[in-house]
Design a protein around this motif. Structure first.
Motif, mmCIF file in Angstrom:
data_model
loop_
_atom_site.group_PDB
_atom_site.id
_atom_site.type_symbol
_atom_site.label_atom_id
_atom_site.label_comp_id
_atom_site.label_asym_id
_atom_site.label_seq_id
_atom_site.Cartn_x
_atom_site.Cartn_y
_atom_site.Cartn_z
ATOM 1 N N TYR A 37 77.098 -27.040 57.045
ATOM 2 C CA TYR A 37 78.223 -27.806 57.589
ATOM 3 C C TYR A 37 78.899 -27.027 58.717
ATOM 4 N N ARG A 38 79.112 -25.716 58.483
ATOM 5 C CA ARG A 38 79.789 -24.908 59.499
ATOM 6 C C ARG A 38 78.976 -24.822 60.787
ATOM 7 N N PHE A 98 77.650 -25.219 52.672
ATOM 8 C CA PHE A 98 78.793 -24.701 53.420
ATOM 9 C C PHE A 98 78.368 -24.232 54.814
ATOM 10 N N PHE A 99 77.306 -23.397 54.858
ATOM 11 C CA PHE A 99 76.885 -22.867 56.151
ATOM 12 C C PHE A 99 76.246 -23.944 57.024
ATOM 13 N N GLN A 127 78.603 -28.797 62.217
ATOM 14 C CA GLN A 127 79.794 -29.573 62.532
ATOM 15 C C GLN A 127 80.146 -29.541 64.021
ATOM 16 N N GLU A 162 85.226 -22.511 68.780
ATOM 17 C CA GLU A 162 85.769 -21.492 67.882
ATOM 18 C C GLU A 162 84.885 -20.265 67.758
ATOM 19 N N THR A 163 83.661 -20.317 68.294
ATOM 20 C CA THR A 163 82.725 -19.199 68.139
ATOM 21 C C THR A 163 82.252 -18.726 69.505
ATOM 22 N N ARG A 175 71.822 -30.864 59.957
ATOM 23 C CA ARG A 175 72.490 -30.388 58.742
ATOM 24 C C ARG A 175 71.537 -30.414 57.553
#
Length: 602
Positions: A321-322, A318-319, A325, A349-350, A8
């Protein structure tokens, strides 16, 4: 250090670096280009101003030069100057009429020239004719004037006199004036008649400069070839170091642009020389003034850069973390798998590489969990087979006869406690050995537990108290054989065995719709939440290696329940320090009938 950072932080630093470096380079290039452009524009503007000032001065001085020749073309003026220009007229005073003629002539010549303070025509005998005031016409010792020698040296050519006072004919005037002067010689004979002096106000320079926009904090000087200062415009008190540098520039530099740093302060210096008048217009512009607008741009650029970096940081966080995570969750699940808890999965999820990695982990953990359960089930079956083999090798009649002999001897000796213990032990052995089924009726299991507790009560006496509470109608329901004895044993040895006051054990059974609930509860030492959670986790993990296998009995019970009844069966535990423990078994409520098979699940 970078190698020890988390993914991260690496993504965050990389994103900020990729935004900050190009933005910084662009800011530096823009700042340099704008600074250079600002300096170039200011320098060009100053060069134009200095050049125009000199051109305007040249026009003004050319007009004054022509005006200084005008008396030589007026017969009346020449006649008066001839009359008072000789040595025989040293003390002669012009008549009132002559003075009136000269006053009118000079006033007419100076009419409309706002920049002219006054015009002096000094006759050869030293008498001054002027238009300032007819009462000021008087004799003056021209040889005593500082500038008269310079005019005589010019020998008829026009001369520019630096600023000076006019006390010789205007007493009490505090202002300084610069002058255009020349010797007057009679045309033809070239005889010296006197001199003409045109006194100009210093406002000439201010008027010319007012037409141009000069730098507010700049310094402008007008000097001649002898370094005489004619005019200066400064933003404050002129520094001595700047005056010293001005002399050096005036003496050594021609027209052009120079960088000067008197006393360490940087200036852009613009010099313009007049070939006509010999005057030099020298402008000093502080570099700090030129960079003032550049500083504003720099501050604006820095503010924008900080804003963009902050926005980029938020987006990068943000990215980062996404992206990281799912990997963090995967790492946490892998740590749980390392401890032996194989029933783990991560949400996917991806459809990218991270999603594929998560799906691969889920498949791997499911397969490992399945294989571990299969291995454990195989081991459990092998142990049960070994137990059955041992049971088959034991001659029940031999054991029963032996126990009966011991019982008879105890009765003959009136040792009823030993007789009761032997009788209970015989019942337990008969229950364990003679039945091959994996499940039995609840009443049979409770009877076996009762025999075991009777033996323990003979050992512990009044310290061990037992209570049975089986709901009517539950006696014939299926339960695994030897299910409750390990729970009762745990309650005795780990719950109340070491307590001086002893304790009580409650064994209850009740039916709730299609489920049978069996509870073994004690009021012993109990456990805290951490110990209970550790015990729950040990029930989910495979059998640990080594001689000390904590929770092995509970783990076996839980696996037997799932193996016989499927996933609907469970073993639940609860308790508190000093409040005892409660173990609750939940299994399907299945009526036992003759000929039931030992396999129920599925």
């Amino acid at each position: 250090m970078f190698a020890r950072m988390s993914l991260r932080w690496k993504l965050l630093l990389l994103s900020i670096f990729m935004i900050t470096v190009p933005l910084s380079l662009q800011g530096v290039v823009t700042y340099k280009e704008f600074s250079s452009s600002t300096e170039r524009r200011a320098t060009e503007n100053t060069m134009q101003i200095t050049e125009q000032i000199n051109r305007n001065l040249d026009r003004t001085l050319a007009e004054m030069q022509r005006l200084s020749l005008a008396p030589l073309y007026d017969p009346n003026v020449l006649a008066i100057l001839n009359k008072y220009g000789g040595a025989d007229s040293d003390a002669a005073i012009p008549t009132i009429e002559e003075r009136e003629k000269m006053f009118l002539y000079i006033s007419g010549a100076a009419y409309g020239l706002q920049e002219v303070k006054g015009i002096q025509i000094i006759a050869g005998n030293g008498f001054i004719f002027t238009n300032v005031d007819s009462t000021l016409m008087r004799f003056a010792d021209s040889d005593a004037l500082d500038w008269s020698g310079k005019v005589r040296e010019a020998d008829g050519a026009w001369t520019l006199i630096p600023p000076h006072h006019l006390h010789h004919y205007i007493p009490g005037d505090p202002n300084e004036y610069f002058s255009v002067a020349r010797m007057l010689r009679e045309p033809g004979s070239n005889r010296q008649l006197g001199m003409i002096v045109i006194d100009l106000k210093l406002d000439v320079f201010r008027t010319i400069l007012a037409n141009y926009r000069f730098e507010e904090n700049g310094n402008l000087f007008v000097v001649n070839g002898a370094n005489d200062l004619f005019f200066e415009k400064t933003s404050g008190d002129t520094e001595p170091s700047l005056i010293g540098d001005l002399r050096a520039v005036s003496a050594s530099f021609g027209s052009g642009v120079y960088e000067r740093a008197p006393n360490g302060k940087r200036y852009i210096t613009v010099v313009d020389n007049s070939a006509y008048s010999g005057l030099k217009v020298i402008a000093y512009i502080p570099e700090s003034v030129l960079l003032k607008e550049t500083k504003q741009l720099q501050n604006f650029t820095i503010a924008i850069a900080i804003l963009f970096v902050a926005a980029a940081g938020v987006i990068a966080i943000f990215f980062a973390y996404r992206i990281s995570q799912p990997l963090v969750k995967l790492k946490q699940k892998m740590l749980l798998v390392e401890t032996g808890n194989f029933k783990q999965s991560v949400p996917v999820e991806t459809q990218d590489e991270i999603g594929q990695l998560g799906r691969g982990f889920n498949r791997m953990s499911e397969e490992i969990n399945r294989l571990v359960n299969e291995v454990y089930a195989v081991e459990l079956r092998e142990k049960e087979a070994e137990l059955a083999n041992l049971q088959s090798q034991i001659n029940p009649h031999f054991i029963y006869n032996t126990l009966e002999s011991i019982n008879m001897m105890a009765l003959q000796k009136d040792n009823y406690e030993v007789s009761d213990m032997v009788t209970a032990l015989g019942g337990m052995l008969r229950y364990a050995v003679t039945q091959n089924a994996r499940t039995v009726a609840l009443e049979e299991e409770l009877a076996s537990v009762g025999a075991y507790l009777k033996i323990q009560q003979l050992r512990y006496g009044d310290r061990l108290r037992v209570a049975f509470d089986a709901e009517p109608g539950t006696e014939g329901l299926h339960v695994p054989k030897l299910l409750l004895q390990p729970l009762v044993e745990n309650a005795i040895f780990h719950g109340i065995g070491d307590r001086e006051e002893g304790g009580e054990i409650w064994i209850s059974a009740s039916r709730f719709e299609d489920e049978l609930l069996i509870c073994v509860r004690d009021d012993g030492v109990g456990m805290d939440e951490t110990q209970i959670e550790r015990l729950r986790q040990s029930m989910l993990s495979p059998e640990p290696p080594g001689p000390r296998r904590r929770g092995l009995a509970l783990r076996n019970i839980a696996h037997r329940l799932r193996l016989i009844f499927g996933p609907t069966a469970e073993l639940h535990m609860d308790g508190s320090p000093g409040g005892g423990m409660a173990f609750t078994i939940t299994i399907p409520a299945i009526e036992r009938s003759q000929g039931d098979d030992q396999t129920i699940a599925g």
